[in-house]
Design a protein around this motif. Structure first.
Motif, PDB file in Angstrom:
ATOM      1  N   SER A 230      41.381  20.881  28.822  1.00  0.00           N
ATOM      2  CA  SER A 230      40.747  19.591  28.477  1.00  0.00           C
ATOM      3  C   SER A 230      41.781  18.580  27.996  1.00  0.00           C
ATOM      4  O   SER A 230      41.567  17.881  27.006  1.00  0.00           O
ATOM      5  CB  SER A 230      39.699  19.751  27.367  1.00  0.00           C
TER       6      SER A 230
ATOM      7  N   GLY B 224      35.465  26.472  30.358  1.00  0.00           N
ATOM      8  CA  GLY B 224      34.342  25.899  31.090  1.00  0.00           C
ATOM      9  C   GLY B 224      34.366  26.338  32.538  1.00  0.00           C
ATOM     10  O   GLY B 224      34.913  27.397  32.881  1.00  0.00           O
ATOM     11  N   LEU B 225      33.797  25.501  33.397  1.00  0.00           N
ATOM     12  CA  LEU B 225      33.810  25.802  34.823  1.00  0.00           C
ATOM     13  C   LEU B 225      35.244  25.984  35.301  1.00  0.00           C
ATOM     14  O   LEU B 225      35.510  26.726  36.235  1.00  0.00           O
ATOM     15  CB  LEU B 225      33.161  24.666  35.606  1.00  0.00           C
ATOM     16  N   GLY B 226      36.167  25.287  34.635  1.00  0.00           N
ATOM     17  CA  GLY B 226      37.580  25.417  34.976  1.00  0.00           C
ATOM     18  C   GLY B 226      38.040  26.855  34.902  1.00  0.00           C
ATOM     19  O   GLY B 226      38.806  27.324  35.749  1.00  0.00           O
ATOM     20  N   ASN B 227      37.585  27.579  33.909  1.00  0.00           N
ATOM     21  CA  ASN B 227      38.028  28.964  33.737  1.00  0.00           C
ATOM     22  C   ASN B 227      37.289  29.933  34.639  1.00  0.00           C
ATOM     23  O   ASN B 227      37.874  30.874  35.160  1.00  0.00           O
ATOM     24  CB  ASN B 227      37.772  29.430  32.296  1.00  0.00           C
TER      25      ASN B 227
ATOM     26  N   PHE C 141      43.366  20.373  33.259  1.00  0.00           N
ATOM     27  CA  PHE C 141      41.910  20.384  33.365  1.00  0.00           C
ATOM     28  C   PHE C 141      41.335  21.488  32.484  1.00  0.00           C
ATOM     29  O   PHE C 141      40.400  21.284  31.725  1.00  0.00           O
ATOM     30  CB  PHE C 141      41.505  20.594  34.830  1.00  0.00           C
ATOM     31  N   SER C 142      41.927  22.664  32.580  1.00  0.00           N
ATOM     32  CA  SER C 142      41.362  23.811  31.885  1.00  0.00           C
ATOM     33  C   SER C 142      41.466  23.664  30.374  1.00  0.00           C
ATOM     34  O   SER C 142      40.577  24.085  29.639  1.00  0.00           O
ATOM     35  CB  SER C 142      42.056  25.088  32.335  1.00  0.00           C
TER      36      SER C 142
ATOM     37  N   SER D 122      35.236  23.399  24.502  1.00  0.00           N
ATOM     38  CA  SER D 122      35.595  22.332  25.423  1.00  0.00           C
ATOM     39  C   SER D 122      36.523  22.857  26.500  1.00  0.00           C
ATOM     40  O   SER D 122      36.337  22.620  27.696  1.00  0.00           O
ATOM     41  CB  SER D 122      36.283  21.195  24.656  1.00  0.00           C
ATOM     42  N   ALA D 123      37.531  23.588  26.062  1.00  0.00           N
ATOM     43  CA  ALA D 123      38.530  24.074  27.018  1.00  0.00           C
ATOM     44  C   ALA D 123      37.920  25.083  27.992  1.00  0.00           C
ATOM     45  O   ALA D 123      38.128  25.005  29.203  1.00  0.00           O
ATOM     46  CB  ALA D 123      39.704  24.702  26.259  1.00  0.00           C
TER      47      ALA D 123
ATOM     48  N   TYR E 246      31.258  17.217  37.302  1.00  0.00           N
ATOM     49  CA  TYR E 246      31.056  18.435  36.511  1.00  0.00           C
ATOM     50  C   TYR E 246      29.560  18.727  36.356  1.00  0.00           C
ATOM     51  O   TYR E 246      29.113  19.861  36.468  1.00  0.00           O
ATOM     52  CB  TYR E 246      31.686  18.213  35.142  1.00  0.00           C
TER      53      TYR E 246
ATOM     54  N   THR F   8      40.057  14.083  25.149  1.00  0.00           N
ATOM     55  CA  THR F   8      39.059  14.970  24.537  1.00  0.00           C
ATOM     56  C   THR F   8      39.595  15.532  23.234  1.00  0.00           C
ATOM     57  O   THR F   8      38.918  15.536  22.204  1.00  0.00           O
ATOM     58  CB  THR F   8      38.747  16.165  25.469  1.00  0.00           C
TER      59      THR F   8
HETATM   60  N1  PHE Z   1      38.266  22.225  30.239  1.00  0.00           N
HETATM   61  C1  PHE Z   1      37.023  22.151  30.917  1.00  0.00           C
HETATM   62  C2  PHE Z   1      36.897  23.341  31.865  1.00  0.00           C
HETATM   63  O1  PHE Z   1      37.782  24.122  31.996  1.00  0.00           O
HETATM   64  C3  PHE Z   1      36.837  20.867  31.656  1.00  0.00           C
HETATM   65  C4  PHE Z   1      37.225  19.657  30.907  1.00  0.00           C
HETATM   66  C5  PHE Z   1      38.183  18.808  31.424  1.00  0.00           C
HETATM   67  C6  PHE Z   1      36.665  19.348  29.677  1.00  0.00           C
HETATM   68  C7  PHE Z   1      38.597  17.696  30.750  1.00  0.00           C
HETATM   69  C8  PHE Z   1      37.068  18.236  28.973  1.00  0.00           C
HETATM   70  C9  PHE Z   1      38.032  17.414  29.515  1.00  0.00           C
HETATM   71  O2  PHE Z   1      35.909  23.487  32.520  1.00  0.00           O
END
Ligand code: PHE
Length: 450
Positions: free
Chosen positions: A232, A28-31, A229-230, A25-26, A108, A237
């Motif tokens: 989550s 993701g596109l954020g990283n 965000f990164s 979850s953590a 997303y 969540t």
């Molecule tokens: N953490 C995820 C990412 O880095 C995005 C995300 C945000 C997922 C909030 C769940 C809740 O891409």
């Protein structure tokens, strides 16, 4: 055997499954998409240091807070507050989370759809022989179209729904256990490629040698918003996932491992990208186009770039998928538990509604001029989550654990199953004072009040 009894909650089946799902979850596109481009825009290492401070003091505290709320209540994000603080307005925090889930997943899914299109482009070797201008205009042209990005968005959202509909153990956990090792393997291969390029040193210096003169107040706000965000955090969540963690597991350790994994992957993504960007003499501050414009340019010039470009866009899509399922689960868990829908109906309803909200996000990239406050609709949704919904949600969640749940309940929850911990005084101090004050300051600054 299928169990249709809604009283009995589905749970994660193994330790590795919990870590894979929560780290999935953590990470993701954020990283892989956002962290590198934000670092590029904010001057590199100094931004990373601020980000790490936010993660260590606020992110980790909030992650553990969410796990505590979820596991204690054994409920979804809204139900958890109703159960732990009955007849109070705290459930509105959960509501904000579900709304944030809607908003985040709407955009997303659009960006994850772009990643899928880019897997196809990479496989077809479409970047070969294009000039930098052509690479830019082919990206701008693609996201500005009406149909194709929406096609990919729908495809990605369908995949997300397909996994979530099967539940926790047989859906989310099962796929996370396959996809996360794949992700780690791909990113390591890409890192080795990047740091063995001649001239890679400049990129590493950009990432690790701080120049604080490049840091702005806005950069600090971005670092905090991005930490949420990164990881989550701030929208339930990890409350939802926490509710599927068995009472035997060590919550503090899990929170620490997930936080470290997320941070490492963000750094590894930076290491995969910047050495290559610098080695080919390209500017690092491309913004959101970094992975879609800058990198195809880089891959084109790099030995074996064809192969690495395919791997990179698969990596992005896989990372996005293990995150999108966690966002959808926040909504689905609420629909199932509180609105008493069956899982299939809940998943289909939520997926459809979120996909629909994603369509204006997609169209706002050029097909239709949809702007809010000088930003495209997509950027506005992203701004809303980073600067308002997640920090405010995070503030309320951490304050709830610090002040409402209180030390005794926290202690009971983190030591369940006979686990011994020594961090409770520190955690309570962070949850009661440090995290709420820091988030409040940054938040008020961000919305322009101080
Ligand atoms: N953490 C995820 C990412 O880095 C995005 C995300 C945000 C997922 C909030 C769940 C809740 O891409």
């Amino acid at each position: 055997m299928k169990n249709n009894n809604i009283e009995q909650r589905d749970n994660f089946g193994s330790r590795f499954g919990i870590i894979a799902a929560a780290a999935g979850s953590a990470i993701g596109l954020g990283n892989i998409w956002k962290f590198p481009y934000m670092t590029g825009l904010n001057g590199g290492a100094a931004f990373i240091i601020v980000y790490l401070v936010c993660i260590a003091f606020i992110g980790l505290t909030l992650m553990l807070s969410e796990f505590i709320i979820g596991r204690r209540a054994q409920k979804n994000a809204i139900g958890a507050f109703k159960k732990l603080a009955p007849n109070t307005p705290w459930f509105l925090t959960g509501w904000m989370g579900v709304i944030a889930a809607f908003v985040i997943l709407s955009f997303y899914g659009v960006i994850a759809g772009w990643c899928m299109e880019y897997i196809v482009r990479a496989v077809m070797n479409s970047f070969a022989g294009m000039s930098p201008d052509e690479i830019t205009s082919s990206f701008v042209d693609f996201i500005g179209r009406g149909g194709k990005p929406i096609f990919w968005q729908v495809a990605f959202m369908s995949l997300t729904g397909f996994i979530v509909v099967s539940g926790i153990k047989d859906g989310i956990e099962k796929y996370a256990k396959i996809l996360m090792p794949l992700l780690v393997a791909i990113i390591i291969i890409l890192d080795i490629r990047a740091i063995t390029l001649p001239g890679a040193g400049a990129g590493l210096e950009f990432l690790f040698k701080p120049d604080f003169s490049k840091l702005t107040a806005n950069g600090i706000l971005m670092a905090l918003g991005h930490a949420f965000f990164s990881l989550s955090l701030g929208m339930g969540t990890m409350i939802t996932y926490g509710s599927y963690i068995s009472k035997k597991e060590n919550l503090g350790e899990t929170a620490l491992q997930v936080t470290i994994a997320d941070t490492l992957i963000a750094l590894l993504a930076g290491i995969a990208i910047f050495p290559a960007v610098f080695a080919f003499g390209i500017e690092p501050n491309a913004g959101p186009g970094l992975v879609f414009i800058t990198l195809p340019n880089v891959f084109q010039q790099m030995p074996l770039g064809y192969l690495f470009s395919i791997l990179f866009f698969i990596l992005l899509t896989v990372a996005a998928l293990t995150s999108s399922i966690s966002i959808l689960e926040v909504v689905v868990a609420y629909f199932v538990e509180d609105l008493k829908m069956n899982r299939k109906r809940a998943t289909i309803t939520a997926t459809l509604a979120i996909t629909l909200l994603g369509i204006p996000c997609s169209l706002s990239q050029g097909a239709v001029p949809l702007n809010i406050g000088g930003m495209s609709f997509l950027d506005a949704m992203s701004w809303l989550t980073d600067n308002l919904l997640l920090p405010l949600g995070g503030l309320l969640i951490v304050a709830f654990v610090g002040w409402v749940l209180g030390r005794k309940e926290v202690e009971e929850e983190v030591t369940a199953g006979g686990i011994k911990v020594s961090y409770i005084p520190l955690f309570m101090f962070l949850a009661k004072f440090v995290a709420p004050i820091a988030i409040a300051l940054v938040f008020l600054n961000g919305v322009g009040i101080i």
